[in-house]
Design a protein around this motif. Sequence first.
Motif, mmCIF file in Angstrom:
data_model
loop_
_atom_site.group_PDB
_atom_site.id
_atom_site.type_symbol
_atom_site.label_atom_id
_atom_site.label_comp_id
_atom_site.label_asym_id
_atom_site.label_seq_id
_atom_site.Cartn_x
_atom_site.Cartn_y
_atom_site.Cartn_z
ATOM 1 N N MET A 1 0.842 -1.182 0.000
ATOM 2 C CA MET A 1 0.000 0.000 0.000
ATOM 3 C C MET A 1 0.889 1.248 0.000
ATOM 4 N N ILE A 2 0.464 2.221 -0.766
ATOM 5 C CA ILE A 2 1.176 3.502 -0.843
ATOM 6 C C ILE A 2 0.183 4.601 -0.494
ATOM 7 N N GLN A 3 0.567 5.434 0.456
ATOM 8 C CA GLN A 3 -0.296 6.542 0.852
ATOM 9 C C GLN A 3 0.521 7.824 0.931
ATOM 10 N N ALA A 82 8.401 0.612 -4.898
ATOM 11 C CA ALA A 82 7.239 -0.244 -5.171
ATOM 12 C C ALA A 82 7.430 -1.621 -4.541
ATOM 13 N N LYS A 86 5.163 -3.570 -1.463
ATOM 14 C CA LYS A 86 4.558 -4.908 -1.519
ATOM 15 C C LYS A 86 4.651 -5.617 -0.177
ATOM 16 N N THR A 89 3.426 -0.895 4.279
ATOM 17 C CA THR A 89 2.897 0.397 3.858
ATOM 18 C C THR A 89 4.047 1.370 3.615
ATOM 19 N N ALA A 108 2.608 8.746 -6.094
ATOM 20 C CA ALA A 108 1.953 7.554 -5.547
ATOM 21 C C ALA A 108 1.236 6.765 -6.631
ATOM 22 N N ASP A 109 0.540 7.458 -7.500
ATOM 23 C CA ASP A 109 -0.166 6.803 -8.604
ATOM 24 C C ASP A 109 0.820 6.101 -9.542
ATOM 25 N N ARG A 112 2.198 2.949 -7.919
ATOM 26 C CA ARG A 112 1.197 1.856 -7.917
ATOM 27 C C ARG A 112 1.121 1.156 -9.267
ATOM 28 N N GLN A 113 1.434 1.876 -10.331
ATOM 29 C CA GLN A 113 1.353 1.309 -11.672
ATOM 30 C C GLN A 113 2.597 0.541 -12.080
#
Length: 114
Positions: A1-3, A82, A86, A89, A108-109, A112-113
């Motif tokens: 998770m990435i916030q 990234a 995995k 956080t 962040a986006d 996630r990609q």
Amino acid sequence: MIQCKRVYEEASAADGYRVLVDKLWPRGVKKADLAYDEWCKTLTPSTELRKAFHGETIDFAHFSKAYREELAQHKEDGMRLAEIAKKQTVTLLYGAKDTQQNHALVLADWLRQL
């Protein structure tokens, strides 16, 4: 998770691995007072791009596109973060006042990609 989280907000255990993603050290924060695991300057917007966005020379859509092009040049650093995300956080720390349109959200986006 990435916030994403403003650097001025209190750290919590739920933040996991905390990464400062601003090129400049945040105003009013002592280095000894900030809980962070890494300061990743390579994944920050270039000085020119940052100044254009903050000076309102370009809008957020143009900034986001140009920033993603810059990030593509640093894919290795992105892959490293990234991979950490995995396992735990990852919280991207930023100093911008705008919580809806800032570079940390674009980063962040992008992460996630990967």
